[in-house]
Design a protein around this motif. Structure first.
Motif, PDB file in Angstrom:
ATOM      1  N   PHE A  12       0.862  -1.188   0.000  1.00 24.65           N
ATOM      2  CA  PHE A  12       0.000   0.000   0.000  1.00 24.65           C
ATOM      3  C   PHE A  12       0.892   1.230   0.000  1.00 24.65           C
ATOM      4  O   PHE A  12       1.667   1.445   0.934  1.00 24.65           O
ATOM      5  CB  PHE A  12      -0.916   0.020   1.224  1.00 24.65           C
ATOM      6  N   THR A  13       0.777   2.042  -1.046  1.00 24.55           N
ATOM      7  CA  THR A  13       1.632   3.233  -1.173  1.00 24.55           C
ATOM      8  C   THR A  13       0.829   4.464  -1.587  1.00 24.55           C
ATOM      9  O   THR A  13       1.397   5.447  -2.058  1.00 24.55           O
ATOM     10  CB  THR A  13       2.750   2.994  -2.214  1.00 24.55           C
ATOM     11  N   SER A  14      -0.497   4.433  -1.378  1.00 20.15           N
ATOM     12  CA  SER A  14      -1.369   5.501  -1.844  1.00 20.15           C
ATOM     13  C   SER A  14      -1.649   6.501  -0.725  1.00 20.15           C
ATOM     14  O   SER A  14      -1.201   6.346   0.411  1.00 20.15           O
ATOM     15  CB  SER A  14      -2.684   4.896  -2.344  1.00 20.15           C
ATOM     16  N   HIS A  15      -2.429   7.561  -1.043  1.00 21.00           N
ATOM     17  CA  HIS A  15      -2.920   8.453   0.002  1.00 21.00           C
ATOM     18  C   HIS A  15      -4.000   7.734   0.801  1.00 21.00           C
ATOM     19  O   HIS A  15      -4.600   6.750   0.336  1.00 21.00           O
ATOM     20  CB  HIS A  15      -3.447   9.761  -0.603  1.00 21.00           C
ATOM     21  N   THR A  16      -4.281   8.204   2.007  1.00 21.95           N
ATOM     22  CA  THR A  16      -5.123   7.458   2.944  1.00 21.95           C
ATOM     23  C   THR A  16      -6.501   8.074   3.171  1.00 21.95           C
ATOM     24  O   THR A  16      -7.266   7.573   3.988  1.00 21.95           O
ATOM     25  CB  THR A  16      -4.407   7.332   4.308  1.00 21.95           C
ATOM     26  N   SER A  17      -6.837   9.152   2.471  1.00 17.84           N
ATOM     27  CA  SER A  17      -8.168   9.748   2.609  1.00 17.84           C
ATOM     28  C   SER A  17      -9.239   8.727   2.230  1.00 17.84           C
ATOM     29  O   SER A  17      -9.159   8.084   1.175  1.00 17.84           O
ATOM     30  CB  SER A  17      -8.287  10.982   1.714  1.00 17.84           C
ATOM     31  N   GLY A  18     -10.244   8.554   3.094  1.00 21.58           N
ATOM     32  CA  GLY A  18     -11.330   7.616   2.823  1.00 21.58           C
ATOM     33  C   GLY A  18     -11.084   6.220   3.327  1.00 21.58           C
ATOM     34  O   GLY A  18     -11.994   5.382   3.267  1.00 21.58           O
ATOM     35  N   TYR A  19      -9.892   5.936   3.843  1.00 22.43           N
ATOM     36  CA  TYR A  19      -9.587   4.605   4.375  1.00 22.43           C
ATOM     37  C   TYR A  19      -9.814   4.558   5.883  1.00 22.43           C
ATOM     38  O   TYR A  19      -9.663   5.558   6.591  1.00 22.43           O
ATOM     39  CB  TYR A  19      -8.130   4.221   4.069  1.00 22.43           C
ATOM     40  N   CYS A  20     -10.190   3.370   6.361  1.00 23.04           N
ATOM     41  CA  CYS A  20     -10.284   3.091   7.802  1.00 23.04           C
ATOM     42  C   CYS A  20     -11.189   4.094   8.509  1.00 23.04           C
ATOM     43  O   CYS A  20     -10.781   4.767   9.468  1.00 23.04           O
ATOM     44  CB  CYS A  20      -8.903   3.058   8.446  1.00 23.04           C
ATOM     45  N   ALA A  21     -12.424   4.185   8.042  1.00 22.98           N
ATOM     46  CA  ALA A  21     -13.378   5.113   8.635  1.00 22.98           C
ATOM     47  C   ALA A  21     -13.499   4.854  10.136  1.00 22.98           C
ATOM     48  O   ALA A  21     -13.521   3.719  10.593  1.00 22.98           O
ATOM     49  CB  ALA A  21     -14.741   4.947   7.970  1.00 22.98           C
ATOM     50  N   GLY A  22     -13.551   5.941  10.876  1.00 25.85           N
ATOM     51  CA  GLY A  22     -13.720   5.848  12.318  1.00 25.85           C
ATOM     52  C   GLY A  22     -12.457   5.983  13.118  1.00 25.85           C
ATOM     53  O   GLY A  22     -12.510   6.053  14.352  1.00 25.85           O
ATOM     54  N   PHE A  23     -11.289   6.047  12.432  1.00 28.02           N
ATOM     55  CA  PHE A  23     -10.032   6.054  13.160  1.00 28.02           C
ATOM     56  C   PHE A  23      -9.178   7.274  12.804  1.00 28.02           C
ATOM     57  O   PHE A  23      -9.169   7.753  11.668  1.00 28.02           O
ATOM     58  CB  PHE A  23      -9.247   4.766  12.881  1.00 28.02           C
ATOM     59  N   VAL A  24      -8.459   7.756  13.810  1.00 30.56           N
ATOM     60  CA  VAL A  24      -7.632   8.949  13.669  1.00 30.56           C
ATOM     61  C   VAL A  24      -6.479   8.702  12.707  1.00 30.56           C
ATOM     62  O   VAL A  24      -5.782   7.679  12.798  1.00 30.56           O
ATOM     63  CB  VAL A  24      -7.079   9.382  15.038  1.00 30.56           C
TER      64      VAL A  24
END
Length: 258
Positions: free
Chosen positions: A15-27
């Motif tokens: 995984f080498t992408s940006h993280t916007s939208g991933y792992c909803a609910g976590f800081v």
């Protein structure tokens, strides 16, 4: 993916992408790593600029790359999708792992990220344009000066999300609940007033659609330290690559003040 699964995917390079939208609910957290003799002053700078640099956590022992704050045995050298390496204020590399650069005097800072309040906005039915268009959030340098210390000074960086006027008001109300992830916006409307000449040419991230009936809304951004590092010129500094955050196990709800 869970936050731990995403971190492990970063660690093995899948995984080498940006993280916007991933792992909803976590800081999600921005990253700044500095030698100890620079870290003490950076801590003061962050305290003086809490909108741009809200500290979520920092390493208690210099040189320890394993953080149990925010997740199970986070290896800060490998558990982000992409890093930036700075030497004397110049960005020299964007690796996916910084283990070979690690020093025994490094201090790690985790700084709140606006991605964390995106979940609350989505839950209220607001569109987050960078998520709906599957882009990294647009970020801009501004003319808004930070409160300086002796070596750290410069202007704020902001992230931008467009909303219709009524939705912008609701966005301000929601984001005010999350001061540890930048809180309420710092500006809305005419970008030229804060030194942005072209809303479609971000300094970091990617441009998103801004419709004629929408206002651009600007929130303080954790990329601000990178702009400041350019001015301060520490011998070495490691940060996240804009949009490529550390995803923690801390629930976003833990950072809400009401």
């Amino acid at each position: 993916m869970t936050p731990e699964e995403l971190r492990l995917a970063c660690r093995d390079g899948s995984f080498t992408s940006h993280t916007s939208g991933y792992c909803a609910g976590f800081v999600q957290a921005n990253l700044v790593i500095l030698p100890k003799d620079w870290a003490d002053e950076f801590f003061v700078f962050a305290q003086q600029n809490p909108k741009a640099c809200p500290i979520v956590a920092f390493s208690k022992t210099p040189g320890d790359p394993i953080l149990n704050i925010g997740g199970k045995e986070i290896d800060i050298r490998s558990d982000l999708p992409q890093y930036r390496v700075w030497r004397e204020g110049e960005m020299t590399d964007e690796p996916n792992n910084v283990a070979d650069l690690w020093q025994d005097d490094f201090v790690t800072f985790l700084i709140g990220c606006s991605f964390s309040f995106e979940e609350a906005l989505l839950a209220d039915g607001l569109e987050i344009r960078n998520i709906s268009e599957k882009k990294n959030v647009p970020m801009f340098n501004t003319n808004m000066a930070c409160q300086p210390t002796e070596r750290f000074y410069g202007n704020q960086v902001v992230s931008m999300r467009p909303f219709k006027a009524a939705d912008a008001i609701r966005m301000i109300q929601i984001c005010s609940r999350f001061p540890d992830v930048h809180g309420a916006p710092v500006h809305l409307g005419d970008p030229a007033l804060i030194g942005i000449s072209d809303i479609q040419s971000p300094d970091y991230g990617e441009a998103v659609t801004v419709n004629d009936d929408e206002l651009p809304v600007f929130t303080a951004c954790g990329v601000t330290p990178q702009a400041v590092i350019k001015q301060a010129k520490p011998p070495i500094c490691i940060t996240h690559s804009p949009g490529a955050m550390l995803v923690t196990d801390i629930p976003n709800s833990k950072l809400a003040v009401f």
